[in-house]
Design an enzyme around this catalytic site. Structure first.
Site, PDB file in Angstrom:
ATOM      1  N   ASN A  27      16.618  11.462   5.895  1.00 20.41           N
ATOM      2  CA  ASN A  27      16.647  10.175   5.183  1.00 20.41           C
ATOM      3  C   ASN A  27      17.945   9.422   5.462  1.00 20.41           C
ATOM      4  O   ASN A  27      17.939   8.197   5.598  1.00 20.41           O
ATOM      5  CB  ASN A  27      16.461  10.389   3.681  1.00 20.41           C
ATOM      6  CG  ASN A  27      15.006  10.558   3.309  1.00 20.41           C
ATOM      7  OD1 ASN A  27      14.234   9.608   3.344  1.00 20.41           O
ATOM      8  ND2 ASN A  27      14.614  11.789   2.986  1.00 20.41           N
ATOM      9  N   MET A 103      20.917  17.960  -3.679  1.00 20.23           N
ATOM     10  CA  MET A 103      20.287  18.933  -4.567  1.00 20.23           C
ATOM     11  C   MET A 103      21.174  19.266  -5.763  1.00 20.23           C
ATOM     12  O   MET A 103      21.441  20.443  -6.043  1.00 20.23           O
ATOM     13  CB  MET A 103      19.939  20.199  -3.786  1.00 20.23           C
ATOM     14  CG  MET A 103      19.042  19.954  -2.582  1.00 20.23           C
ATOM     15  SD  MET A 103      17.496  19.139  -3.023  1.00 20.23           S
ATOM     16  CE  MET A 103      16.620  20.519  -3.751  1.00 20.23           C
ATOM     17  N   ASN A 120      17.599   7.679  -6.174  1.00 23.59           N
ATOM     18  CA  ASN A 120      17.179   8.979  -5.632  1.00 23.59           C
ATOM     19  C   ASN A 120      15.827   8.841  -4.953  1.00 23.59           C
ATOM     20  O   ASN A 120      15.011   8.015  -5.356  1.00 23.59           O
ATOM     21  CB  ASN A 120      17.048   9.995  -6.777  1.00 23.59           C
ATOM     22  CG  ASN A 120      16.622  11.375  -6.301  1.00 23.59           C
ATOM     23  OD1 ASN A 120      17.162  11.897  -5.323  1.00 23.59           O
ATOM     24  ND2 ASN A 120      15.645  11.975  -6.966  1.00 23.59           N
ATOM     25  N   HIS A 122      12.482  11.175  -4.075  1.00 26.88           N
ATOM     26  CA  HIS A 122      11.859  12.442  -4.465  1.00 26.88           C
ATOM     27  C   HIS A 122      10.501  12.563  -3.765  1.00 26.88           C
ATOM     28  O   HIS A 122       9.738  11.595  -3.740  1.00 26.88           O
ATOM     29  CB  HIS A 122      11.685  12.487  -5.989  1.00 26.88           C
ATOM     30  CG  HIS A 122      11.073  13.761  -6.458  1.00 26.88           C
ATOM     31  ND1 HIS A 122      11.793  14.937  -6.548  1.00 26.88           N
ATOM     32  CD2 HIS A 122       9.793  14.071  -6.808  1.00 26.88           C
ATOM     33  CE1 HIS A 122      11.001  15.907  -6.957  1.00 26.88           C
ATOM     34  NE2 HIS A 122       9.777  15.412  -7.121  1.00 26.88           N
ATOM     35  N   ASP A 154      18.670   8.834 -13.858  1.00 28.68           N
ATOM     36  CA  ASP A 154      19.194   8.929 -15.222  1.00 28.68           C
ATOM     37  C   ASP A 154      19.598  10.382 -15.457  1.00 28.68           C
ATOM     38  O   ASP A 154      19.705  11.144 -14.494  1.00 28.68           O
ATOM     39  CB  ASP A 154      18.200   8.382 -16.260  1.00 28.68           C
ATOM     40  CG  ASP A 154      16.940   9.232 -16.344  1.00 28.68           C
ATOM     41  OD1 ASP A 154      16.898  10.330 -15.737  1.00 28.68           O
ATOM     42  OD2 ASP A 154      15.990   8.808 -17.022  1.00 28.68           O
ATOM     43  N   GLU A 155      19.810  10.760 -16.710  1.00 28.69           N
ATOM     44  CA  GLU A 155      20.342  12.108 -16.930  1.00 28.69           C
ATOM     45  C   GLU A 155      19.284  13.206 -16.865  1.00 28.69           C
ATOM     46  O   GLU A 155      19.617  14.387 -16.938  1.00 28.69           O
ATOM     47  CB  GLU A 155      21.130  12.145 -18.238  1.00 28.69           C
ATOM     48  CG  GLU A 155      22.421  11.368 -18.072  1.00 28.69           C
ATOM     49  CD  GLU A 155      23.337  11.438 -19.271  1.00 28.69           C
ATOM     50  OE1 GLU A 155      23.491  12.535 -19.820  1.00 28.69           O
ATOM     51  OE2 GLU A 155      23.894  10.388 -19.637  1.00 28.69           O
ATOM     52  N   GLU A 187       8.889   8.616   3.382  1.00 31.17           N
ATOM     53  CA  GLU A 187      10.242   8.483   2.805  1.00 31.17           C
ATOM     54  C   GLU A 187      11.138   7.652   3.710  1.00 31.17           C
ATOM     55  O   GLU A 187      11.892   6.794   3.244  1.00 31.17           O
ATOM     56  CB  GLU A 187      10.877   9.869   2.601  1.00 31.17           C
ATOM     57  CG  GLU A 187      10.200  10.725   1.565  1.00 31.17           C
ATOM     58  CD  GLU A 187      10.943  12.044   1.343  1.00 31.17           C
ATOM     59  OE1 GLU A 187      12.181  12.054   1.386  1.00 31.17           O
ATOM     60  OE2 GLU A 187      10.279  13.073   1.138  1.00 31.17           O
TER      61      GLU A 187
HETATM   62  C1  GRF Z   1      13.480  14.836   0.998  1.00 26.04           C
HETATM   63  O1  GRF Z   1      12.157  15.293   0.961  1.00 26.04           O
HETATM   64  C2  GRF Z   1      13.851  14.152  -0.290  1.00 26.04           C
HETATM   65  O2  GRF Z   1      12.787  13.470  -0.885  1.00 26.04           O
HETATM   66  C3  GRF Z   1      14.267  15.310  -1.144  1.00 26.04           C
HETATM   67  O3  GRF Z   1      14.945  16.173  -0.278  1.00 26.04           O
HETATM   68  C4  GRF Z   1      14.473  15.978   1.049  1.00 26.04           C
HETATM   69  C5  GRF Z   1      15.659  15.654   1.891  1.00 26.04           C
HETATM   70  O4  GRF Z   1      15.347  15.601   3.252  1.00 26.04           O
HETATM   71  N1  GRF Z   1      15.029  14.871  -2.295  1.00 26.04           N
HETATM   72  P1  GRF Z   1      16.434  15.087   4.282  1.00 26.04           P
HETATM   73  O5  GRF Z   1      17.710  15.890   4.028  1.00 26.04           O
HETATM   74  O6  GRF Z   1      16.637  13.623   4.066  1.00 26.04           O
HETATM   75  O7  GRF Z   1      15.855  15.405   5.634  1.00 26.04           O
END
Ligand code: GRF
Length: 222
Positions: A27, A103, A120, A122, A154-155, A187
């Site tokens: 991403n 994470m 974020n 997801h 958010d939290e 994404e």
């Molecule tokens: C993605 O699937 C994102 O939605 C999630 O973690 C993954 C990260 O992938 N939160 P990358 O590190 O961007 O390849």
């Protein structure tokens, strides 16, 4: 209506992004590529990882972006980690924080420093399948549709106001890996798109509903 909050980013100034990562950084790469193509009016001021070996850091270095590693295990608690994180982001003049595979759950220390400016991505259609292993959760549940969600943080865990979502089918022979790949392709298109909406000042958060969730509205281009 008591509050109609508008992002501060109105038009011409590039967004100054702080991108937070923990893993492979595809991403992050999508954001870098869209900036290079000129279709995202932003600059990445810093990439911060809590994992020193994250491949995302190599992607940032290759693109000439400053990187910072903050190993969460070196901090006494979440608040201490978040305090250092905020200090790092502010030192790089960040105006919008992007969790791109980061994470970690953050505390109000981060959210207070960047109110409604932490985004974020997801890998599910929230509120379905929050938390870790969202793709495996979708396969195990037998969902026929999954996808990705970009939302303000958010939290809670993946509970903030939803900005945009894209769906993908889940096929009979899917496993976690095949679904992950299909969702990732969505994404990579969605996250830069949403960031450009923010850069254009098109996103409003409406908290006017009594006792209901804050909602995001996307204004038409003016
Ligand atoms: C993605 O699937 C994102 O939605 C999630 O973690 C993954 C990260 O992938 N939160 P990358 O590190 O961007 O390849």
């Amino acid at each position: 209506m008591n509050t109609l909050w508008r992002t501060h980013f109105r038009g011409r100034e590039p967004l100054v992004l702080g991108v937070l990562v923990s893993g492979s950084g595809t991403n992050l790469q999508a954001i870098i590529d869209e900036i290079d193509r000129g279709s995202l009016n932003a600059k990445i001021a810093v990439v911060v990882s809590n994992i020193a070996s994250a491949k995302a850091l190599d992607r940032a270095r290759t693109a000439g972006i400053p990187t910072v590693v903050l190993d969460h295990k070196a901090f006494a608690d979440r608040a201490a980690f978040d305090t250092k994180l905020v200090e790092t982001l502010l030192a790089h003049h960040v105006t919008c924080v992007v969790f791109a595979g980061f994470m970690r759950i953050v505390t109000s220390v981060v959210l207070r420093a960047f109110p409604n400016r932490v985004v974020n991505i997801h890998p599910s259609l929230l509120p379905a399948f929050p938390g870790v292993n969202a793709q495996a959760q979708a396969v195990a549940y037998g969902a026929r549709l999954s996808g990705c969600t970009v939302h303000f943080v958010d939290e809670g865990t993946d509970t903030g106001p939803i900005i945009a979502q894209r769906g993908v089918p889940v096929y009979d022979d899917d496993d976690e890996a095949s679904l992950r790949e299909r969702i990732l392709r969505k994404e990579h298109a969605l996250l830069p798109t949403v960031l450009q909406w923010i850069a254009d000042g098109r996103i409003e958060i409406d908290t006017s509903g009594d006792g209901t969730r804050a909602r995001v509205r996307l204004k038409p281009y003016s």
